[in-house]
Write a protein that holds these residues in place. Sequence first.
Motif, PDB file in Angstrom:
ATOM      1  N   LYS A   1      12.328   0.244   9.405  1.00 61.53           N
ATOM      2  CA  LYS A   1      10.965   0.661   9.082  1.00 61.53           C
ATOM      3  C   LYS A   1      10.109   0.917  10.322  1.00 61.53           C
ATOM      4  O   LYS A   1       8.904   1.122  10.202  1.00 61.53           O
ATOM      5  CB  LYS A   1      10.289  -0.397   8.207  1.00 61.53           C
ATOM      6  CG  LYS A   1      10.953  -0.592   6.850  1.00 61.53           C
ATOM      7  CD  LYS A   1      10.199  -1.614   6.009  1.00 61.53           C
ATOM      8  CE  LYS A   1      10.862  -1.797   4.648  1.00 61.53           C
ATOM      9  NZ  LYS A   1      10.130  -2.771   3.810  1.00 61.53           N
ATOM     10  N   GLN A   2      10.703   0.895  11.498  1.00 62.06           N
ATOM     11  CA  GLN A   2       9.923   1.115  12.712  1.00 62.06           C
ATOM     12  C   GLN A   2      10.662   2.044  13.671  1.00 62.06           C
ATOM     13  O   GLN A   2      11.737   1.715  14.164  1.00 62.06           O
ATOM     14  CB  GLN A   2       9.604  -0.195  13.434  1.00 62.06           C
ATOM     15  CG  GLN A   2       8.664   0.025  14.606  1.00 62.06           C
ATOM     16  CD  GLN A   2       8.339  -1.237  15.381  1.00 62.06           C
ATOM     17  OE1 GLN A   2       8.606  -1.321  16.568  1.00 62.06           O
ATOM     18  NE2 GLN A   2       7.745  -2.214  14.718  1.00 62.06           N
TER      19      GLN A   2
ATOM     20  N   LEU B   1       5.380   3.419  11.534  1.00 57.75           N
ATOM     21  CA  LEU B   1       5.774   2.387  10.578  1.00 57.75           C
ATOM     22  C   LEU B   1       5.955   3.022   9.199  1.00 57.75           C
ATOM     23  O   LEU B   1       4.993   3.266   8.480  1.00 57.75           O
ATOM     24  CB  LEU B   1       4.718   1.281  10.539  1.00 57.75           C
ATOM     25  CG  LEU B   1       4.468   0.598  11.890  1.00 57.75           C
ATOM     26  CD1 LEU B   1       3.250  -0.318  11.820  1.00 57.75           C
ATOM     27  CD2 LEU B   1       5.692  -0.181  12.334  1.00 57.75           C
ATOM     28  N   ASP B   2       7.199   3.299   8.869  1.00 61.42           N
ATOM     29  CA  ASP B   2       7.510   3.964   7.602  1.00 61.42           C
ATOM     30  C   ASP B   2       8.984   3.738   7.305  1.00 61.42           C
ATOM     31  O   ASP B   2       9.818   3.718   8.219  1.00 61.42           O
ATOM     32  CB  ASP B   2       7.211   5.466   7.694  1.00 61.42           C
ATOM     33  CG  ASP B   2       7.259   6.141   6.335  1.00 61.42           C
ATOM     34  OD1 ASP B   2       6.263   6.067   5.596  1.00 61.42           O
ATOM     35  OD2 ASP B   2       8.303   6.744   6.025  1.00 61.42           O
ATOM     36  N   ASP B   3       9.325   3.577   6.035  1.00 60.20           N
ATOM     37  CA  ASP B   3      10.722   3.283   5.695  1.00 60.20           C
ATOM     38  C   ASP B   3      11.554   4.530   5.416  1.00 60.20           C
ATOM     39  O   ASP B   3      12.743   4.421   5.106  1.00 60.20           O
ATOM     40  CB  ASP B   3      10.806   2.320   4.505  1.00 60.20           C
ATOM     41  CG  ASP B   3      10.135   2.855   3.255  1.00 60.20           C
ATOM     42  OD1 ASP B   3       9.671   4.011   3.283  1.00 60.20           O
ATOM     43  OD2 ASP B   3      10.065   2.111   2.264  1.00 60.20           O
ATOM     44  N   ASP B   4      10.969   5.705   5.545  1.00 62.12           N
ATOM     45  CA  ASP B   4      11.725   6.947   5.365  1.00 62.12           C
ATOM     46  C   ASP B   4      11.865   7.645   6.721  1.00 62.12           C
ATOM     47  O   ASP B   4      11.198   8.642   7.006  1.00 62.12           O
ATOM     48  CB  ASP B   4      11.020   7.853   4.355  1.00 62.12           C
ATOM     49  CG  ASP B   4      11.907   9.024   3.921  1.00 62.12           C
ATOM     50  OD1 ASP B   4      12.957   9.258   4.565  1.00 62.12           O
ATOM     51  OD2 ASP B   4      11.539   9.708   2.945  1.00 62.12           O
ATOM     52  N   GLN B   5      12.749   7.097   7.559  1.00 64.59           N
ATOM     53  CA  GLN B   5      12.897   7.650   8.902  1.00 64.59           C
ATOM     54  C   GLN B   5      13.523   9.045   8.883  1.00 64.59           C
ATOM     55  O   GLN B   5      13.242   9.865   9.762  1.00 64.59           O
ATOM     56  CB  GLN B   5      13.711   6.702   9.777  1.00 64.59           C
ATOM     57  CG  GLN B   5      12.959   5.415  10.078  1.00 64.59           C
ATOM     58  CD  GLN B   5      13.682   4.495  11.048  1.00 64.59           C
ATOM     59  OE1 GLN B   5      14.826   4.741  11.430  1.00 64.59           O
ATOM     60  NE2 GLN B   5      13.023   3.419  11.444  1.00 64.59           N
TER      61      GLN B   5
END
Length: 311
Positions: free
Chosen positions: A164-165, A134-138
Amino acid sequence: MRIGLLLSGQGAQKAGMGRDLYDNNANYRATVDRASELMGCDFQKEILEDDAKLAQTQYAQVAIYTMSMGIYAALDDAVKAQVVGAVGLSLGEYTALTIAGALTFDQGFNILKDRGRFMQEASDEVESKMIVILDDDQAKILEQIEAAKLAGATLYPANFNTPKQLVIAGLGTDVDEFAQQLQDQGIRVVPLAVSGAFHTPFMQNAAEKLQARLAQESVQPLKVPVYSNTTSAAFEDVLATLNEQIVKPTHFAGALASMNEAGLDATIELGPDKTLTKFAKAIVPGEVKRYAVSDLESLEKVNAELSNNEE
């Protein structure tokens, strides 16, 4: 109203799902009873009520497919008439294609019964895992995956669910080490309750068996567009795309965005939970109404609110 359907993927299953629908809705019950005939057992009691079986890919896939198709059968015809497209997550694509008329219920069920078995066998060959990141910087996550691979780890991106996933998969020990690395950076990581590294090269043996299996099938023209996780566009060559899907990452976010571009007023998720509805909120913000049908109460609500819609 222009409605897009969202069809659940593996991981959403839970023992007892659909029990109240089976007891109270004849169309839903007829779908499950047909699954019983195809499976050669009491599908409601021996599959849908059994935690141990639902934890196994070979049963989970047909279970979710059957429940989702049962819910679709239980929708009022006036609701079905407003459907303009569908997106399924992984095995949910088979549900979407069945709803759209490319496959019959029996075809979809029997293919998934074999697909689940092939994937279970591939999963049993090596100890592998999947985790949700879970992070918005893929882009940063993907860079770290590549760095880990250069250092000898076996890791792959598997599911691009929302901006974000991201779900990744790999050898169990490598996934554990990578998860710890991310957590040390303050990034949230959640284990995924599946039995193998789906949508990665770990499924190559399953893909070869599935290709031979799908070669036995024919498909009918789609009545409404179904948007592919593999291409993020509407299905064209159905069987070829399904062959690719099993070893390639899913792009649910891209597929749903493509369906939304065609114009949506509402989405309805059919399946055991509201996971895809949560994804949709992140992917398609704004005025699109969101519904999820997983039990008798939510079915009755959707039928009541959307059957007489005059928009």
